[in-house]
Design a protein around this motif. Structure first.
Motif, PDB file in Angstrom:
ATOM      1  N   ARG A 181       0.806  -1.211   0.031  1.00  0.00           N
ATOM      2  CA  ARG A 181       0.028   0.009  -0.061  1.00  0.00           C
ATOM      3  C   ARG A 181       0.780   1.280   0.010  1.00  0.00           C
ATOM      4  O   ARG A 181       0.850   2.198  -0.930  1.00  0.00           O
ATOM      5  CB  ARG A 181      -0.752  -0.032   1.187  1.00  0.00           C
ATOM      6  CG  ARG A 181      -1.743   1.260   1.235  1.00  0.00           C
ATOM      7  CD  ARG A 181      -2.696   1.314   2.643  1.00  0.00           C
ATOM      8  NE  ARG A 181      -1.719   1.472   3.699  1.00  0.00           N
ATOM      9  CZ  ARG A 181      -1.199   2.801   4.111  1.00  0.00           C
ATOM     10  NH1 ARG A 181      -1.722   3.713   3.270  1.00  0.00           N
ATOM     11  NH2 ARG A 181      -0.558   2.692   5.165  1.00  0.00           N
ATOM     12  N   ASP A 225       1.077   3.700  -3.250  1.00  0.00           N
ATOM     13  CA  ASP A 225       0.452   4.974  -2.816  1.00  0.00           C
ATOM     14  C   ASP A 225       1.276   6.159  -3.179  1.00  0.00           C
ATOM     15  O   ASP A 225       1.118   7.130  -3.810  1.00  0.00           O
ATOM     16  CB  ASP A 225       0.167   5.251  -1.242  1.00  0.00           C
ATOM     17  CG  ASP A 225      -1.167   4.398  -1.186  1.00  0.00           C
ATOM     18  OD1 ASP A 225      -1.746   3.812  -2.005  1.00  0.00           O
ATOM     19  OD2 ASP A 225      -1.575   4.301   0.192  1.00  0.00           O
ATOM     20  N   PHE A 231      -5.891   9.787  -0.132  1.00  0.00           N
ATOM     21  CA  PHE A 231      -5.943   8.637  -0.636  1.00  0.00           C
ATOM     22  C   PHE A 231      -7.146   7.835  -0.135  1.00  0.00           C
ATOM     23  O   PHE A 231      -7.852   8.323   0.858  1.00  0.00           O
ATOM     24  CB  PHE A 231      -4.716   7.734  -0.036  1.00  0.00           C
ATOM     25  CG  PHE A 231      -3.359   8.049  -0.525  1.00  0.00           C
ATOM     26  CD1 PHE A 231      -3.140   7.803  -1.792  1.00  0.00           C
ATOM     27  CD2 PHE A 231      -2.651   8.839   0.358  1.00  0.00           C
ATOM     28  CE1 PHE A 231      -1.765   8.061  -2.301  1.00  0.00           C
ATOM     29  CE2 PHE A 231      -1.349   9.250   0.060  1.00  0.00           C
ATOM     30  CZ  PHE A 231      -0.799   8.842  -1.419  1.00  0.00           C
ATOM     31  N   TYR A 232      -7.969   7.399  -1.007  1.00  0.00           N
ATOM     32  CA  TYR A 232      -9.280   6.756  -0.790  1.00  0.00           C
ATOM     33  C   TYR A 232      -9.645   5.695  -1.645  1.00  0.00           C
ATOM     34  O   TYR A 232      -8.992   5.576  -2.957  1.00  0.00           O
ATOM     35  CB  TYR A 232     -10.182   7.925  -0.777  1.00  0.00           C
ATOM     36  CG  TYR A 232     -10.630   8.433  -2.132  1.00  0.00           C
ATOM     37  CD1 TYR A 232     -11.673   8.222  -2.923  1.00  0.00           C
ATOM     38  CD2 TYR A 232      -9.707   9.409  -2.534  1.00  0.00           C
ATOM     39  CE1 TYR A 232     -11.650   8.986  -4.109  1.00  0.00           C
ATOM     40  CE2 TYR A 232      -9.852  10.323  -3.524  1.00  0.00           C
ATOM     41  CZ  TYR A 232     -11.015   9.912  -4.427  1.00  0.00           C
ATOM     42  OH  TYR A 232     -11.142  10.488  -5.909  1.00  0.00           O
ATOM     43  N   GLY A 233     -10.455   4.825  -1.416  1.00  0.00           N
ATOM     44  CA  GLY A 233     -10.805   3.647  -2.098  1.00  0.00           C
ATOM     45  C   GLY A 233     -12.210   3.853  -2.637  1.00  0.00           C
ATOM     46  O   GLY A 233     -12.991   4.674  -2.213  1.00  0.00           O
ATOM     47  N   ARG A 277      -7.592   2.045  -6.098  1.00  0.00           N
ATOM     48  CA  ARG A 277      -7.104   2.761  -5.160  1.00  0.00           C
ATOM     49  C   ARG A 277      -6.737   4.507  -5.702  1.00  0.00           C
ATOM     50  O   ARG A 277      -6.108   4.203  -6.760  1.00  0.00           O
ATOM     51  CB  ARG A 277      -5.834   2.202  -4.525  1.00  0.00           C
ATOM     52  CG  ARG A 277      -4.953   3.180  -3.477  1.00  0.00           C
ATOM     53  CD  ARG A 277      -5.508   3.191  -2.184  1.00  0.00           C
ATOM     54  NE  ARG A 277      -4.958   3.918  -1.092  1.00  0.00           N
ATOM     55  CZ  ARG A 277      -5.273   4.259   0.247  1.00  0.00           C
ATOM     56  NH1 ARG A 277      -6.600   3.750   0.471  1.00  0.00           N
ATOM     57  NH2 ARG A 277      -4.455   4.705   0.975  1.00  0.00           N
ATOM     58  N   GLY A 287      -5.369   6.771 -10.114  1.00  0.00           N
ATOM     59  CA  GLY A 287      -5.658   5.663  -9.534  1.00  0.00           C
ATOM     60  C   GLY A 287      -5.482   4.368 -10.150  1.00  0.00           C
ATOM     61  O   GLY A 287      -5.234   4.510 -11.774  1.00  0.00           O
ATOM     62  N   LEU A 334      -6.056  -3.025  -7.835  1.00  0.00           N
ATOM     63  CA  LEU A 334      -5.195  -3.563  -6.742  1.00  0.00           C
ATOM     64  C   LEU A 334      -4.573  -4.775  -7.055  1.00  0.00           C
ATOM     65  O   LEU A 334      -4.098  -5.459  -6.244  1.00  0.00           O
ATOM     66  CB  LEU A 334      -6.221  -3.707  -5.197  1.00  0.00           C
ATOM     67  CG  LEU A 334      -7.047  -2.385  -5.089  1.00  0.00           C
ATOM     68  CD1 LEU A 334      -7.993  -2.631  -3.979  1.00  0.00           C
ATOM     69  CD2 LEU A 334      -6.173  -1.172  -4.849  1.00  0.00           C
ATOM     70  N   ARG A 384      -0.883  -4.622  -5.988  1.00  0.00           N
ATOM     71  CA  ARG A 384      -0.567  -4.490  -4.631  1.00  0.00           C
ATOM     72  C   ARG A 384      -0.910  -5.935  -4.000  1.00  0.00           C
ATOM     73  O   ARG A 384      -0.045  -6.498  -3.209  1.00  0.00           O
ATOM     74  CB  ARG A 384      -1.757  -3.923  -4.016  1.00  0.00           C
ATOM     75  CG  ARG A 384      -1.496  -2.241  -4.395  1.00  0.00           C
ATOM     76  CD  ARG A 384      -2.936  -1.432  -4.079  1.00  0.00           C
ATOM     77  NE  ARG A 384      -2.585  -0.021  -4.314  1.00  0.00           N
ATOM     78  CZ  ARG A 384      -2.408   0.950  -3.523  1.00  0.00           C
ATOM     79  NH1 ARG A 384      -2.046   0.803  -2.389  1.00  0.00           N
ATOM     80  NH2 ARG A 384      -2.270   2.193  -3.998  1.00  0.00           N
TER      81      ARG A 384
END
Length: 464
Positions: free
Chosen positions: A40, A44, A117-119, A128, A150, A153, A156
């Motif tokens: 993450r 990020d 940052f947000y999902g 993300r 973004g 995932l 990740r």
């Protein structure tokens, strides 16, 4: 047949395996959590870098927002090749300047933050997002422009599982090393037990000496217990050998005398002399019977010394049972045997049968060789006196009385001395002693002193 119990090595192996299983599960969960956190943070930073690059390329021209997305931003996002990249530039009115309209804008709570940052979801797949705001204060345009970048995932998750997998491989290698070290440690720890086993297996059957094996402190108690058991076994074997020697020594003379008298009777023709020989044979047989009883009683006492657990008992009851079980044929009148008992209980810890047998031997000796009346006295804290009016044993023989093959002037006529040996053995088995004394009023007193076994509050006292 008794089911074979698992070995110590197997038990330790199972315990280590259980610990490793629990520890491995915990390490796997921790590694996965760490991998997710590391992935993450890494991705990020890529998103934030791309968002800042795009934000720096935003400009205002003729009152309108213009964006020239730099190649470096896409190069950063391309570091996650498996992921789908999304972006959106939003002007002050919330309209999309460039990018995907379906990309959700940053939450209002993120206003004022350098990067948020947000999902969210995009195209039915979790993404993300990183949002960077750039404020313009120009005559033709005043307000904020939001840059949202973004990706999905997949990279990740792949990185997180890769980190967790490598951590689990390291944990498995460490666990394997731990198992090998544990096996070596168990083998080394059990080495002293193998030395004890070899020392016992290499001994001759008659060797009951203590084990002299260097062992760790944890095994010394076991070796001590083995040595204690062998010491008890050695005492029993010594006592058995001594008993066999005593029986052979004591029986040889009366059996030979009985045989000789029987041979004389077989060749005698005179009725008067034959009756005399028959009387002597009867006396020899009676003496041999008493001797046999004493030998059997001695064997019983020897067996009970180590085999029978001690119990709390009242010496007054012992004295009463002795008076009931003594050889009353030796007492001509009821007054020849008396009891002198205290009102209070005299408690000792011992074997009632052995104490009764020992006291009965003292009483029968006094009735047979002493001068009546014979008095049985119980005293606190734990002693039984047997007193008569006779001269008793000479003082020169008191120390040897009760030893093997010991004979005194008092029992030279038919006595074998086994009765006193029984008394001495019972006294020593109870941590006490056999004591002889002469009362001030005259006579002779034999005492079974059980001071060490007494349970009362009084101090130990000898004969007065």
């Amino acid at each position: 047949m008794t089911e074979r119990a698992p070995s110590i090595a197997v038990r330790l192996g199972l315990a280590v395996a259980l610990v490793l299983a629990v520890g491995g599960l915990g390490a796997a969960l921790a590694a996965l959590a760490y991998g997710r956190e590391a992935a993450r943070e890494a991705y990020d930073r890529l998103l934030a870098g791309a968002a800042f690059d795009i934000a720096r390329s935003v400009s205002v021209s003729a009152g309108a927002v213009a964006v020239d997305i730099p190649v470096s931003a896409f190069e950063l996002l391309a570091l996650a090749p498996e992921d789908r990249v999304v972006y959106r530039v939003i002007d002050r009115e919330g309209a999309t300047v460039t990018g995907y309209d379906l990309v959700p804008p940053p939450p209002r709570a993120s206003q004022g933050a350098e990067v948020a940052f947000y999902g969210a979801e995009f195209g039915g797949e979790p993404v993300r997002l990183a949002a960077v705001r750039r404020r313009f204060a120009e005559r033709a345009y005043s307000g904020e422009v939001a840059v949202v970048v973004g990706h999905t995932l997949r990279a990740r998750s792949t990185l997180a599982w890769d980190i967790a997998r490598k951590a689990m491989w390291l944990a498995a290698a460490g666990g394997l090393c731990l198992v090998v070290l544990t096996a070596a440690a168990v083998r080394s720890a059990l080495g002293p037990l193998r030395r004890v086993e070899a020392a016992l297996a290499g001994r001759r059957p008659e060797d009951l000496s203590p084990l002299d094996v260097e062992t760790p402190r944890e095994i010394r108690a076991t070796v001590g217990a083995i040595n204690g058991f062998m010491a008890r076994l050695a005492r029993r074997m010594d006592a058995m050998q001594a008993y066999i020697a005593d029986a052979a020594h004591q029986l040889r003379t009366p059996v030979a005398a009985l045989s000789a008298q029987a041979e004389l009777a077989a060749e005698e023709a005179d009725p008067e002399r034959l009756r005399a020989l028959a009387a002597r044979i009867r006396g020899c047989a009676a003496g041999l019977g008493r001797l046999t009883d004493q030998l059997l009683n001695q064997a019983l006492v020897m067996h009970r010394a180590d085999a029978v657990p001690r119990e709390e008992l009242d010496l007054r009851m012992v004295a009463i049972r002795v008076a009931e079980a003594s050889d009353h044929d030796l007492a001509s009148t009821p007054e020849d045997l008396r009891l002198d008992l205290p009102e209070d209980r005299v408690s000792v810890e011992g074997d009632a049968l052995s104490l009764i047998e020992a006291t009965k031997n003292l009483v029968n000796n006094a009735l047979r060789y002493g001068v009546p009346p014979v008095t049985i006295t119980v005293r606190a804290p734990g002693a039984i006196d047997v007193t008569d009016r006779g001269a008793g044993l000479p003082e020169a023989t008191w120390e040897q009385a009760g030893q093997r093959f010991a004979r005194s002037e008092a029992n030279a006529q038919g006595g074998a001395g086994i009765g006193l040996a029984i008394v001495r053995a019972v006294a020593e088995a109870h941590g006490g002693r056999m004591v002889f004394s002469r009362p001030a009023r005259g006579g002779f007193r034999a005492t079974l002193d059980l001071g060490a076994a007494a349970l009362g509050d009084g101090a130990k006292g000898g004969p007065q």
